[in-house]
Write a protein that holds these residues in place. Structure first.
Motif, short mmCIF file in Angstrom:
data_model
loop_
_atom_site.label_atom_id
_atom_site.label_comp_id
_atom_site.label_asym_id
_atom_site.label_seq_id
_atom_site.Cartn_x
_atom_site.Cartn_y
_atom_site.Cartn_z
N GLU A 1 4.30 0.81 2.28
CA GLU A 1 4.47 -0.28 3.58
C GLU A 1 3.90 -1.68 3.06
O GLU A 1 2.92 -1.66 2.23
CB GLU A 1 3.57 0.14 4.46
CG GLU A 1 3.80 -0.48 6.02
CD GLU A 1 3.08 0.49 7.04
OE1 GLU A 1 3.51 0.01 8.20
OE2 GLU A 1 2.68 1.51 6.88
N SER B 1 0.79 -1.04 -0.03
CA SER B 1 -0.08 0.07 -0.03
C SER B 1 0.85 1.25 0.16
O SER B 1 1.70 1.32 0.78
CB SER B 1 -0.96 0.20 1.08
OG SER B 1 -0.25 0.03 2.37
N THR C 1 1.45 4.77 1.26
CA THR C 1 0.84 5.28 2.13
C THR C 1 1.06 6.97 2.16
O THR C 1 0.41 7.77 2.76
CB THR C 1 1.71 4.95 3.40
OG1 THR C 1 3.21 5.24 3.28
CG2 THR C 1 1.53 3.58 3.78
#
Length: 296
Positions: free
Chosen positions: A103, A86, A88
């Motif tokens: 992350e 993902s 971030t």
């Protein structure tokens, strides 16, 4: 094994970045570097419980987008871009120059590993830094891993890609983009990337094998045979490449040439079932039915 010397500073002239931290926990991870030459920098703490990797490549932004290169570098890191990662935070700049944080959690043999990292894109140059540790240890190492990710800064883009290691990795990136296009069911587009990877690093059999896969899939036997014949120094060194060339000749009905390359392939792996069947098929096509049955 990790090196005895601590590392807190590193400069990459091939990719054009420097890395600096005040922490004194990092060492060269020699054991990993010996097995995997893809990363530009590999570090670990003394206990080998936390690590930092840096990957980078320079591509033509007209051929490879920023996000394609991001996906490729994640794959080289060992992550699945579609399932595990993902983004971030994306930091400003323009579509031609930006950075984004990511992350991920990856499970290997029942163990969870936590990754954080940052990806830089600068007009065709992409650099990814990531630090990770086992999930149960992440709180312990979070601070030094975060400092390590923050420690990378871009310098001026190198004037020319004359670094051999960078050049080989750029070819691997081009091939990986081709695999992305295959997943998207664009085999002819993928072929273009495989052919370019082959031109960038003509010593690597994998890129020509990938070309052969598409030539056979799309029944481009004439183009495939011509390409393989132009690379015979490489083809002769690989049983797999010889077998592909044999199969393309067989598909065109040239069983004499098919037999020649099937026999050469079997010199590398005498008992390979696929190579044996290919030879049998070539002999059958030549009308040598008894010999065709004998070899299998």
């Amino acid at each position: 094994d990790v090196s005895k010397e601590r590392v807190s500073h590193y400069v990459s002239p091939g990719l054009g970045y420097h890395w600096d931290v005040s922490d004194t926990v990092w060492h060269r991870w020699a054991a990993v570097t010996a097995q995997n030459s893809d990363p530009d920098l590999v570090l670990a703490n003394k206990a080998e419980e936390a690590a930092v990797y840096v990957y980078g490549a320079t591509v033509d932004p007209g051929e490879v987008t920023a996000q394609d290169l991001f996906k490729v570098l994640l794959v080289r890191l060992g992550l699945n871009p579609s399932d595990e990662v993902s983004v971030t935070l994306r930091r400003g700049g323009t579509p031609d120059a930006f950075s984004q944080d990511f992350e991920a959690t990856r499970t290997v043999s029942g163990y969870d590993f936590h990754y954080i990292g940052r990806y830089f894109w600068d007009g065709g140059r992409g650099i990814l830094i990531s630090g990770w540790s086992q999930n149960v240890l992440y709180k312990k190492y979070k601070s030094v891993i975060s400092h390590a990710v923050d420690g990378l800064r871009l310098d001026a883009t190198p004037a020319a890609a004359n670094d051999e290691k960078v050049g080989k990795f750029n070819a691997a990136v081009m091939s990986q983009v081709g695999l992305l296009r295959l997943e998207e069911k664009q085999p002819l587009v993928a072929l273009g990337y495989f052919e370019k990877a082959n031109r960038m690093d003509p010593s690597e059999p994998l890129y020509l094998i990938n070309c052969g896969f598409v030539y056979q899939m799309k029944e481009l036997y004439g183009a495939g045979i011509n390409h393989f014949q132009s690379q015979m120094d490489l083809v002769r060194k690989s049983g797999r490449l010889l077998s592909i060339l044999d199969e393309m000749y067989e598909a065109t009905g040239d069983y004499a040439q098919a037999r020649k390359y099937a026999e050469m392939a079997l010199q590398y792996t005498p008992n390979d079932p696929e190579y044996v069947i290919n030879l049998s098929d070539a002999l059958w096509g030549l009308g040598q039915r008894t010999q065709s049955l004998v070899v299998v």
